[in-house]
Scaffold this active site. Structure first.
Site, PDB file in Angstrom:
ATOM      1  CG  ASN A   7      -1.926   1.092   1.233  1.00  0.00           C
ATOM      2  OD1 ASN A   7      -1.618   2.239   0.888  1.00  0.00           O
ATOM      3  ND2 ASN A   7      -3.146   0.789   1.645  1.00  0.00           N
ATOM      4  NE  ARG A  18       8.703  21.222   1.141  1.00  0.00           N
ATOM      5  CZ  ARG A  18      10.032  21.291   1.157  1.00  0.00           C
ATOM      6  NH1 ARG A  18      10.721  20.427   1.899  1.00  0.00           N
ATOM      7  NH2 ARG A  18      10.667  22.196   0.450  1.00  0.00           N
ATOM      8  CG  HIS A  43      -8.180   3.540   1.079  1.00  0.00           C
ATOM      9  ND1 HIS A  43      -8.522   2.721   2.133  1.00  0.00           N
ATOM     10  CD2 HIS A  43      -9.259   4.338   0.871  1.00  0.00           C
ATOM     11  CE1 HIS A  43      -9.749   3.003   2.535  1.00  0.00           C
ATOM     12  NE2 HIS A  43     -10.214   3.997   1.789  1.00  0.00           N
ATOM     13  NE  ARG A  45      -9.444   6.880   4.335  1.00  0.00           N
ATOM     14  CZ  ARG A  45      -8.530   5.942   4.482  1.00  0.00           C
ATOM     15  NH1 ARG A  45      -7.341   6.090   3.915  1.00  0.00           N
ATOM     16  NH2 ARG A  45      -8.782   4.857   5.185  1.00  0.00           N
ATOM     17  CG  HIS A  50      -3.805   9.154   1.688  1.00  0.00           C
ATOM     18  ND1 HIS A  50      -4.698   8.492   0.873  1.00  0.00           N
ATOM     19  CD2 HIS A  50      -4.268   9.014   2.958  1.00  0.00           C
ATOM     20  CE1 HIS A  50      -5.661   7.962   1.616  1.00  0.00           C
ATOM     21  NE2 HIS A  50      -5.432   8.262   2.882  1.00  0.00           N
ATOM     22  CD  GLU A  70      -7.060  -1.188   0.925  1.00  0.00           C
ATOM     23  OE1 GLU A  70      -6.530  -2.253   1.269  1.00  0.00           O
ATOM     24  OE2 GLU A  70      -6.964  -0.133   1.586  1.00  0.00           O
ATOM     25  CG  HIS A 190      -5.770  -1.723   9.531  1.00  0.00           C
ATOM     26  ND1 HIS A 190      -6.074  -0.703   8.658  1.00  0.00           N
ATOM     27  CD2 HIS A 190      -5.616  -1.137  10.732  1.00  0.00           C
ATOM     28  CE1 HIS A 190      -6.124   0.445   9.316  1.00  0.00           C
ATOM     29  NE2 HIS A 190      -5.842   0.209  10.585  1.00  0.00           N
ATOM     30  CG  ASP A 191      -2.409  -1.406  12.715  1.00  0.00           C
ATOM     31  OD1 ASP A 191      -2.055  -0.551  11.878  1.00  0.00           O
ATOM     32  OD2 ASP A 191      -3.028  -1.125  13.749  1.00  0.00           O
ATOM     33  N   GLY A 213       1.011  -1.309   4.309  1.00  0.00           N
ATOM     34  CA  GLY A 213       1.499   0.007   3.925  1.00  0.00           C
ATOM     35  C   GLY A 213       2.270   0.704   5.021  1.00  0.00           C
ATOM     36  CG  HIS A 214       1.661   3.191   9.243  1.00  0.00           C
ATOM     37  ND1 HIS A 214       1.672   4.562   9.064  1.00  0.00           N
ATOM     38  CD2 HIS A 214       2.186   2.969  10.472  1.00  0.00           C
ATOM     39  CE1 HIS A 214       2.190   5.135  10.140  1.00  0.00           C
ATOM     40  NE2 HIS A 214       2.512   4.193  11.003  1.00  0.00           N
TER      41      HIS A 214
END
Length: 238
Positions: A7, A18, A43, A45, A50, A70, A190-191, A213-214
């Site tokens: 992701n 920036r 994803h 939104r 992002h 997503e 997720h996580d 991703g994160h």
């Protein structure tokens, strides 16, 4: 082997900070593929804080691996996905201003809504996945929508993993088992991280794909993107 979809939302977040074009989202996605990723996830939104809708259009003709989009199925999102025709669309129940996904669909309450949306995407030849909590009944109702896959929302697993891995993974393993018996394939996301991914895959080897991703981007700050993807791919072996 479980597939790894990277992701790249956080890459877009850094770029947008920036207001220019660095880092270049498309270039990073291509590097992820080159370093071994099996797919790219985005994803977009509604506020485009992002990933931007234009990013999705820019990515599609350049990617050679699976493309997973997503999002909440607003009409704008549906139109985008039908136009782009990615490999997979993952339906999530996010509200417009939500920072990140924090729950799965109530597939029983939203059965008709999801059935109609799944039919639309499948008519365009797009594989569909529905984001759900680790509850067997949600997998059973997801199967009734005609979807191809579910994606298990793994934040509760990640939170509880350190204290008791076996207890943390149990509801996910049960839900995955029910989903498979209902004819669905199973994704997870997720996580997930270098710390907890291996145990999940070892316990639930039927997971077809993880979307990360994160944590992956955070790890890349220290390990570099190539080495990070290599380590995640090693954990995906089952």
């Amino acid at each position: 082997m479980t597939k790894l979809s990277v992701n790249i939302n956080k890459v877009a977040t850094l770029r947008n900070a920036r207001g220019a074009g660095h880092p270049d989202v498309v270039s990073v996605a291509l590097d992820c593929e080159r370093f071994g990723a099996d797919g790219i996830t985005v994803h977009p939104r509604p506020d485009e804080r992002h990933i931007r809708y234009q990013d999705v259009l820019d990515l599609k003709p350049r990617l050679s691996t699976e493309f997973n989009i997503e999002g909440y199925p607003s009409q704008r999102f549906i139109d985008l996905v039908c136009n782009v025709r990615p490999t997979q669309v993952t339906l999530v129940p996010d509200s417009p201003g939500q920072i990140t996904s924090n729950s799965g669909w109530d597939t029983k309450t939203n059965l008709q809504l999801l059935t109609d949306i799944v039919a639309t995407f499948k008519a365009h030849g797009i594989r569909t996945s529905i984001f759900i909590d680790p509850q067997p009944v949600m997998a059973e109702y997801a199967a009734q929508t005609g979807t191809d896959r579910i994606e298990l929302y793994t934040e509760p697993y990640a939170t509880a993993y350190t204290a008791n891995p076996a207890k943390a993974v149990a509801p996910f393993a049960e839900t995955a088992h029910v989903a498979i018996n209902c004819g669905l394939e199973v994704n997870a996301g997720h996580d997930l991280s270098l710390q907890n991914l291996g145990y999940l895959i070892k316990t639930i080897p039927t997971v077809a794909e993880v979307s990360i991703g994160h944590a992956l981007i955070c790890d890349a700050l220290y390990l570099g993107l190539k080495e990070t993807i290599k380590q995640y791919k090693e954990l995906c072996k089952n």
